[in-house]
Write a protein that holds these residues in place. Structure first.
Motif, short mmCIF file in Angstrom:
data_model
loop_
_atom_site.label_atom_id
_atom_site.label_comp_id
_atom_site.label_asym_id
_atom_site.label_seq_id
_atom_site.Cartn_x
_atom_site.Cartn_y
_atom_site.Cartn_z
N PRO A 167 0.83 -1.21 0.00
CA PRO A 167 0.00 0.00 0.00
C PRO A 167 0.86 1.26 0.00
O PRO A 167 2.04 1.23 0.37
N PRO A 168 0.29 2.39 -0.40
CA PRO A 168 1.04 3.65 -0.35
C PRO A 168 1.50 3.97 1.08
O PRO A 168 0.84 3.59 2.05
N ARG A 169 2.62 4.66 1.19
CA ARG A 169 3.19 5.10 2.46
C ARG A 169 3.37 3.91 3.42
O ARG A 169 3.03 3.97 4.60
N SER A 170 3.89 2.83 2.86
CA SER A 170 4.15 1.63 3.65
C SER A 170 5.55 1.13 3.38
O SER A 170 6.16 1.47 2.35
N GLY A 171 6.07 0.32 4.29
CA GLY A 171 7.40 -0.28 4.13
C GLY A 171 7.43 -1.68 4.68
O GLY A 171 6.58 -2.06 5.50
N THR A 172 8.41 -2.45 4.23
CA THR A 172 8.54 -3.84 4.66
C THR A 172 9.98 -4.14 5.03
O THR A 172 10.91 -3.43 4.63
N ALA A 173 10.16 -5.23 5.75
CA ALA A 173 11.51 -5.70 6.08
C ALA A 173 11.42 -7.18 6.44
O ALA A 173 10.36 -7.66 6.88
N PHE A 174 12.53 -7.88 6.26
CA PHE A 174 12.61 -9.29 6.65
C PHE A 174 13.98 -9.51 7.29
O PHE A 174 15.01 -9.25 6.68
N HIS A 175 13.97 -9.98 8.53
CA HIS A 175 15.21 -10.28 9.25
C HIS A 175 15.13 -11.69 9.82
O HIS A 175 14.07 -12.12 10.28
N GLU A 176 16.25 -12.39 9.77
CA GLU A 176 16.32 -13.72 10.37
C GLU A 176 17.73 -13.98 10.87
O GLU A 176 18.69 -13.29 10.49
N VAL A 177 17.86 -14.98 11.72
CA VAL A 177 19.15 -15.44 12.21
C VAL A 177 19.26 -16.93 11.95
O VAL A 177 18.37 -17.70 12.34
N ALA A 178 20.31 -17.32 11.24
CA ALA A 178 20.59 -18.72 10.96
C ALA A 178 22.03 -19.04 11.37
O ALA A 178 22.86 -18.14 11.46
N ARG A 179 22.31 -20.29 11.60
CA ARG A 179 23.67 -20.68 12.01
C ARG A 179 24.66 -20.37 10.89
O ARG A 179 25.79 -19.98 11.15
N ARG A 180 24.24 -20.56 9.65
CA ARG A 180 25.03 -20.20 8.48
C ARG A 180 24.09 -19.59 7.46
O ARG A 180 22.93 -19.96 7.39
N HIS A 181 24.62 -18.67 6.65
CA HIS A 181 23.78 -18.10 5.60
C HIS A 181 23.29 -19.22 4.69
O HIS A 181 24.07 -20.05 4.22
N GLY A 182 21.99 -19.21 4.44
CA GLY A 182 21.40 -20.24 3.59
C GLY A 182 20.75 -21.36 4.37
O GLY A 182 19.93 -22.10 3.83
N ASP A 183 21.11 -21.52 5.65
CA ASP A 183 20.44 -22.52 6.49
C ASP A 183 19.04 -22.02 6.83
O ASP A 183 18.73 -20.83 6.76
N TYR A 184 18.19 -22.95 7.26
CA TYR A 184 16.91 -22.54 7.79
C TYR A 184 17.13 -21.68 9.03
O TYR A 184 18.05 -21.91 9.82
#
Length: 289
Positions: free
Chosen positions: A176-193
């Motif tokens: 929607p207008p005037r909105s923003g998103t982000a996604f953050h995660e922590v994994a033991r190694r990049h690419g792991d679940y």
């Protein structure tokens, strides 16, 4: 390891694919990207009697704008959606999440819709669909139905797709207008679940105060955990919004489990940290939208 024996089908049209799936019923399994299915077969964790390869159905390899959002076909690869300028413009959360999915070689072959149907609660894309309130279109011989995200994920590795049905596309609402998103995660190694991960959406009103704040969490329940935390944040400018209260509200809702990678308490703590971080970043994006 080798997979168990199965009959292989490679339909040449969507109609033929639906006929095959109607005939095989619960004994049929669809092969698209195969980045989750093939390991399951090789480890003998799945043993379908019939494998229905839909890679010849090029009409399903679509990324198209529709009124209100983006429709992604069953054969659209992660990498294509990640690189799509139209997808980035309509719903940037997709690109933010896809950059965290496994590794480039996996994203070159894996499919967005396949990830949704696989319904892994540790995967990023189910959380994106849940946060945005998207839907999955299921086709079977004789008709189609659209299943909203809130009803699509029914348990760990379980979705609403039934025997004889093929997930032909997914719909992601536009930002929607005037909105923003982000996604953050922590994994033991990049690419792991992820040990824990959070997708966030923040919207601002005309006075640049928080009017919408929602999150969806991964790896802390049997399905993606979506929560509206608008009330907890307070109707304030982003700089003074109570993101910590929002994090506590989410921590009270989730049901993480202890496994060999992390304790439940650590996952709950980590989710709180990521909720604050993701909401702040999404609000920052909204201020510049």
């Amino acid at each position: 390891m080798k997979p168990p024996p199965f009959d292989y089908h490679r339909p040449r049209s969507l109609g033929e694919a639906l006929d095959v799936l109607a005939g095989t019923g619960a004994d049929g399994k669809v092969l698209a990207g195969g980045q989750s299915l093939i390991p399951l077969l090789n480890m003998r964790l799945a043993a379908p009697a019939h494998l229905v390869d839909i890679n010849g159905l090029t009409e399903l390899a679509t990324v198209e704008e529709e009124p209100g959002g983006l429709r992604i076909g069953a054969l659209a690869r992660h990498a294509r959606v990640e690189r799509s300028a139209r997808a980035a413009a309509l719903q940037p959360l997709l690109g933010q999440a896809l950059r965290l999915v496994a590794h480039p070689v996996i994203r070159n072959r894996g499919t967005v819709v396949g990830s949704l149907v696989h319904a892994d609660p540790a995967a990023e894309l189910p959380a994106v669909l849940a946060l945005l309130g998207g839907s999955v279109r299921l086709a079977r011989r004789g008709g189609t139905r659209d299943v909203p995200a809130a009803e699509f994920f029914t348990g760990p590795l379980e979705s609403a797709a039934g025997p004889g049905e093929l997930a032909v596309s997914a719909f992601f609402p536009a930002l929607p207008p005037r909105s923003g998103t982000a996604f953050h995660e922590v994994a033991r190694r990049h690419g792991d679940y992820a040990l824990a991960g959070v997708a966030a959406l923040v919207g601002l009103d005309d006075d640049l105060r928080v009017s919408t704040a929602r999150v969806a969490c991964v790896s802390v329940g049997p399905v993606p955990v979506a929560a509206d935390v608008t009330g907890a944040c307070g109707h304030r400018p982003p700089a003074s919004a109570d993101w910590a209260a929002a994090a506590r509200a989410v921590q009270d809702r989730i049901e993480p489990e202890t496994d060999i990678h992390a304790t439940a308490d650590y996952r709950r703590h980590l989710t709180g940290v990521l909720v604050e971080r993701a909401l702040r970043d999404a609000a920052g994006e909204a201020l510049h939208a």
